[in-house]
Design an enzyme around this catalytic site. Structure first.
Site: not given
Ligand SMILES: NC(=O)c1ccc[n+]([C@@H]2O[C@H](COP(=O)([O-])OP(=O)(O)OC[C@H]3O[C@@H](n4cnc5c(N)ncnc54)[C@H](OP(=O)(O)O)[C@@H]3O)[C@@H](O)[C@H]2O)c1
Ligand SMILES: NC(=O)c1ccc[n+]([C@@H]2O[C@H](COP(=O)([O-])OP(=O)(O)OC[C@H]3O[C@@H](n4cnc5c(N)ncnc54)[C@H](OP(=O)(O)O)[C@@H]3O)[C@@H](O)[C@H]2O)c1
Lengths: 492, 492
Positions: B141, B188, B221, B245
Site C-alpha cells: 500500500y 507468509k 493461507d 485486508d
C-alpha cells in the site's frame, strides 16, 4: 495444439500413458498406493514411472529436493502425480514443490471447489461448485528480496503482460472445457494500478475473444467477503499468485477443507497433479490417511490426458462411497465408524461401476493456448527517461536531507523533486505527521529531455554516494508517452 | 502515556470531547445523523466539529479529497468519526481514505468481528468473537510502482522493523485491553523470509514482553482456511497490510458482512472511526440506510476516548434492538418488516437503558506504545557491499546476454554470477524450461571486498548501459555479517 495431443505423444504403445509418480513424504506413499490401486481397478491405462523428491533427497545434499533423474522423468513424460513433500529444516532455502513449479513453468494452479456428498459444512446444500485458477509463478513468489536498510525489507511484486495473458487464457479455456460460463477476475487493481492492474487490463483486452463467457472483475477483498457470504455465485475465479493462494485455501474450507482438496499445476510442457494437504507426519505409516484428495487430483489427471471414461468411473465410485458413508477414513467418517486407508480404498474399488446421485459435468478436452518459444519482448514504439528514484538510508530529517541532495546533484542535469517515506511525500512537507524510517525514496527529474540520461544519472549517483548510502535505483521511464511510475501520496 | 490521556488534552471544558465528524458521501450524512442522535440521547459528552471530505471536495479540484480545514480539524481534535468517501472517476489518483490514513499515520486498522443477535449466518451460534488488527500504512500500500519494461510491472512490498513493532505492540495492547488472551500473527514468512518474515521475527522478539498473552504464528493461507473451518478458535489476529485486508473482509463475512462491520484506524496523533461499507449511492437520501456499522464504530470511539459508560449503554441498546428484531432497517429485518433509518434510530434510542442477553466485555483503557519523534534509524554494526543486481530489458537469449554482459563489465571489479527471469536462474542454465519475458535480473559479485564498491558499480553500469537498457539497480548488502538478499530459484 491441444494439451491432450501434446501429451499423448509421450504415451507408450497404443493405450498406456506414462506418468511420473512421486510418492513423496509422510502419508504420501500410502495415499499414492491407494490411488494407483483404484485407477488400475478402473482400467485406467497408465504406466507409472516412480520418481523421488522431498525430505530424503534434501538430506542427501541435493538443494532442490529433486534429483536430476526426477527432473528428467518429468521432462520426458510431461504428466506427474505427486504426494506431499517436506523441506527439512536446515536443508536448502527453497521448497521442492516451488522448485518443480518454477523449473517446469507450471504457471496455472487449478483448484476445484465442489460440495461433496457426506462432507458436512456450514454451507452444505448450497451447491458450491467453483474452480479457483491461481497464477503460479509470478508476483511476490519470484522471491526477490533485498534488505534496503538493516530495518527495512523489500520484496518485488512482479506481474507481466504475457504472464497475465497466459493464466487468463488458461482460465478461459478451462471455463469452456468444463461447460461453465462465469469467469471472475479478482485483483487489487484499485490500489496497485500497474501490477494488479496489469491482470485486469489484460483481462479486459482478451475477453472479447470468448463471447460465450460471462466475464466480470471483482476487488480481491470483496471476493474473499463474497465467498463467505454467497459462495454459490462463483463459477471460475482467476487471480494473481499471492491473492489466489489465500482465496483458494479459503474456498477449500467452504467444502470441507484441505484434506479433500485436489489441485493441478499446468504448464506448456508438463502438468503436475497433487493433493493440497501436506505429509501429515503424525499419522504417516499407520494406514490412517485419507486418499480422497489425491484421488480427486488423479481424476483431474485422467481428464487432462483425455481418459474421460476412467475419470467418470472413478469419480462416481468415490461419490457413491461418500454418499453411503460406509467404510470411510476416520477424518470424514461418522463418529466411531472410521476405517483404515486400505479398507476405504477397497470400498471405492467395490463401488466402481455404480452411479451416484451427484451429476457429473460434461467435460471437454482442455485446449491450452500455445506460446512461441524464445524471449517475450514487446518493446514500446517510443521510450523516454524522465528522471530517477534513488533510495537512500539516512537518519537525517527530510529538510536536511533535501538540502544535501540538492548540493550533491548540482550540475548533473537532474533536480530533486520530492522525497517520500514509505509512500508518503515528506519533502516538500505537507501538514500530516508521518512516522519516518531510515529509508527515503528521493525523486530526481531531468531538467530537460536528453538522450544520455544514463550519464546524468551516473553523475548524480556519484554525487549522492559521496555523502549518503544509496542502495536502490529506479529509472523513471515513459513508454509510448505514458508515465511508467506512480506518484507518492501527496506528490503533485 | 495512554491514548486516553493523550487525547483528553484536546477536550473542551470539563467533560465534552471534541470530535471531527466527516459525514462523507452517499448514505454518509444519514447514518452520521442517526449515530449523533443516539450518542446524544445516551448522554455521551461530545462536541462535534463537522468537516468535509470526499466527492465534492475532489470536484472542487482538491486532489487529496480533503481540504486543509479538515486536516487541521483532525490535527487539532485527534478523534474522527467518518462516513464513507467516494473518489469520483477522473479526479485524483489516490482515495481520500488512504490520504487520511497516510497523512496521520493511522497505522493500526482494528476490525472487531463478533456474532450479533438477530443477524443470521451459516456460523450463527458458534460464538465468533475476534478482532483483526491490520497494519495500515506499509506493505504494497505504499503504492510504489515502476514499469520495468512495457510489459513487466513492479510494485515494492516494503515491511520495516519499526512498522512491524508498532502494529504488533498495538495488537498486544488491544488484546490486553479487551481481556483477551490469544494473539495470532498471520504472515507468509515461509515464502517471503525478509518482508513477511520481518513481522514474524519481531513478533517472536517482543512477545516475551507480554507473558499474560498466548502468542502463536500461522501461515496466512492456512489462516484464511481456518477462519472458514473453525473461526471460533481466533481471538486477536494481527497481519500485514494486504493479507490483513483480505482476511478482515473474509472475517466480516462470517458474522453478517460489511454492512454491520465497524472499524478504527489508530495512530500516535489521531484515531479515525468508520464503518467498513461504502456510500451505497443507490439508496442514498431515501431513509433506507442501516446506521449499525457506523454506530458500532462510534461505540469503539467512545471506549477509545474513555467513555466506557456511554459505550456500554449504546451497545446494549443496539443489541436489545437486534435481539428483539423490531423496527430494523430493511437489509437486516425479518422479511416484510423493514423500517427506515429514522424509525430504527428511534427504536435504539427507546432501548437505551435496557440490557441484552449478550454479555459485554470488561474493557480497559487501551494504552498505546509511544514512539520517539524523529527518524527511526538503527544502523548495523558492520556493513559490506558484495555486489549488485542490475535489471535489464532485452529480447536476447540468456547465453548471448551473459556473453555481452561479461564483456561489458570486464575490468570493473565485478563478475557476472547469474541471470534470472522472474525468479528462476536461467544462466548458467538448469534443466527446466522457464518461459522468458523481457526483464532479466543480472547478478554481479565483487571480485574482492573493497571500500569503494560504488566506483565499481558505476563502471559496470556504464559498460552495461552502452549496450543494454537497464532500469533498476539493487546493491547487494550484508548487514552485521548476514546477506541482505535472497537467492534465485536454482542459484547456488
Ligand atoms: N504440496 C505439498 O507437498 C505440501 C503441502 C502442504 C504441506 N506440506 C508439508 O507437509 C508437512 C506437514 O504439513 P502440515 O502439518 O502443515 O499439514 P498437513 O500435512 O496437511 O497436516 C495437517 C493435518 O491435517 C490432517 N490431514 C492432512 N492430510 C490428511 C489426510 N490425507 N488424511 C487424514 N488427515 C489428513 C492431519 O490431521 P490430524 O492430525 O488431525 O489427523 C494432519 O495432522 C510439512 O513439512 C509441510 O511443508 C507439503
Ligand atoms: N471507507 C470508505 O469510505 C469506503 C468503503 C467502501 C466503499 N467506498 C466507496 O463507496 C462507494 C460505493 O461502494 P460499493 O457500492 O462498492 O459498496 P457499498 O457502498 O458498501 O454498497 C454495496 C451495497 O451494500 C449495501 N449497503 C452498504 N452499506 C449499507 C448500509 N449502511 N445500509 C444498507 N445497505 C448498505 C447496499 O446494498 P443494496 O444495494 O442491496 O441495498 C449497497 O448497494 C464507492 O465510491 C466506494 O469507493 C468507501
Amino acid at each position: 495444439m491441444s494439451a491432450q495431443s501434446s501429451y499423448s505423444s509421450h504415451s507408450t504403445g497404443f493405450h498406456k500413458t506414462k506418468v511420473t509418480a512421486i510418492p513423496g513424504d509422510g502419508i504420501g506413499p500410502e495415499v499414492m498406493k491407494a490411488v494407483q490401486r483404484i485407477l488400475a481397478a478402473a482400467g485406467a491405462e497408465i504406466d507409472w514411472e516412480e520418481a523421488e523428491a522431498g525430505a530424503e533427497v534434501f538430506k542427501r545434499g541435493i538443494a532442490t529436493g529433486a534429483p536430476q533423474e526426477t527432473l528428467d522423468s518429468i521432462a520426458r513424460n510431461g504428466i506427474v502425480l505427486k504426494g506431499p513433500l517436506e523441506t527439512p529444516v536446515g536443508y536448502g532455502e527453497k521448497s521442492a514443490n516451488v522448485t518443480l513449479r518454477k523449473f517446469f513453468e507450471l504457471y496455472g494452479n487449478i483448484r476445484p471447489v465442489r460440495e461433496l456428498p457426506g462432507i458436512k459444512t456450514p454451507f452444505s446444500g448450497r451447491g458450491i461448485d467453483m474452480v479457483i485458477v491461481r497464477e503460479n509463478v509470478e508476483d511476490l513468489y519470484t522471491g526477490i528480496e533485498h534488505m534496503q536498510t538493516a530495518g527495512a525489507a523489500q520484496c518485488l511484486k512482479l506481474i507481466t503482460e504475457p504472464g497475465s495473458e497466459r493464466i487468463l487464457r488458461l482460465a478461459a479455456a478451462l471455463t469452456q472445457a468444463e461447460g461453465r460460463k462465469k469467469l471472475t477476475c479478482a485483483t487489487k487493481a484499485n490500489i496497485m494500478k500497474f501490477t494488479e492492474g496489469m491482470m485486469k487490463r489484460v483481462f479486459e483486452r482478451i475477453m472479447p475473444d470468448y463471447p460465450d463467457l460471462e466475464p466480470s472483475h471483482m476487488i480481491i477483498d470483496n471476493c474473499a467477503h463474497q465467498m463467505v457470504i454467497a459462495p454459490e455465485q462463483f463459477d471460475v475465479v482467476v487471480s494473481t499468485n499471492m491473492n489466489g493462494d489465500i482465496i483458494s485455501d479459503l474456498a477449500a474450507g467452504l467444502v470441507g477443507g484441505l484434506g479433500v482438496a485436489p489441485s493441478s499445476n499446468i504448464g506448456d510442457h508438463a502438468a503436475m497433479f497433487e493433493a493440497v494437504h501436506g505429509s501429515a507426519p503424525q499419522i504417516a505409516g499407520k494406514d490412517l490417511a485419507n486418499p480422497t484428495a489425491l484421488l480427486l487430483s488423479a481424476i483431474m489427471m485422467l481428464r487432462h490426458i483425455g481418459d474421460f471414461a476412467a475419470a467418470e468411473k472413478v469419480e462416481q465410485a468415490l461419490l457413491v462411497t461418500l454418499e453411503e458413508a460406509r467404510n470411510l477414513t476416520g477424518d470424514i467418517a461418522p463418529k466411531g465408524t472410521g476405517v483404515g486407508t486400505t479398507a476405504y480404498t477397497d470400498q471405492v474399488i467395490a463401488n466402481l461401476g455404480r452411479t451416484s446421485g451427484f451429476a457429473s459435468r460434461a467435460y471437454q478436452p482442455l485446449t491450452l493456448p500455445q506460446w512461441p518459444e524464445g524471449v517475450w519482448h514487446h518493446p514500446p514504439q517510443t521510450r523516454e527517461v524522465t528522471g530517477v528514484d534513488v533510495f537512500i538510508e539516512t537518519g537525517a530529517e527530510p529538510p536536511a536531507l533535501a538540502a544535501s541532495l540538492q548540493t550533491a546533484v548540482a550540475g548533473s542535469g537532474l533536480t530533486l523533486k520530492m522525497i517520500e517515506n514509505r509512500g508518503v511525500q515528506v519533502w516538500p512537507a505537507h501538514s500530516g505527521r508521518p512516522f519516518l524510517v531510515d529509508l527515503f525514496r528521493c525523486r530526481f527529474m531531468l531538467e530537460a529531455p536528453r538522450d544520455n540520461a544514463d550519464a546524468a544519472i551516473a553523475q548524480a549517483l556519484a554525487g549522492i554516494g559521496a555523502g549518503h548510502h544509496w542502495m536502490h535505483v529506479e529509472k523513471l521511464q515513459r513508454f509510448d508517452g505514458r508515465d511508467g511510475y506512480t506518484k507518492a501520496q501527496g506528490e503533485n
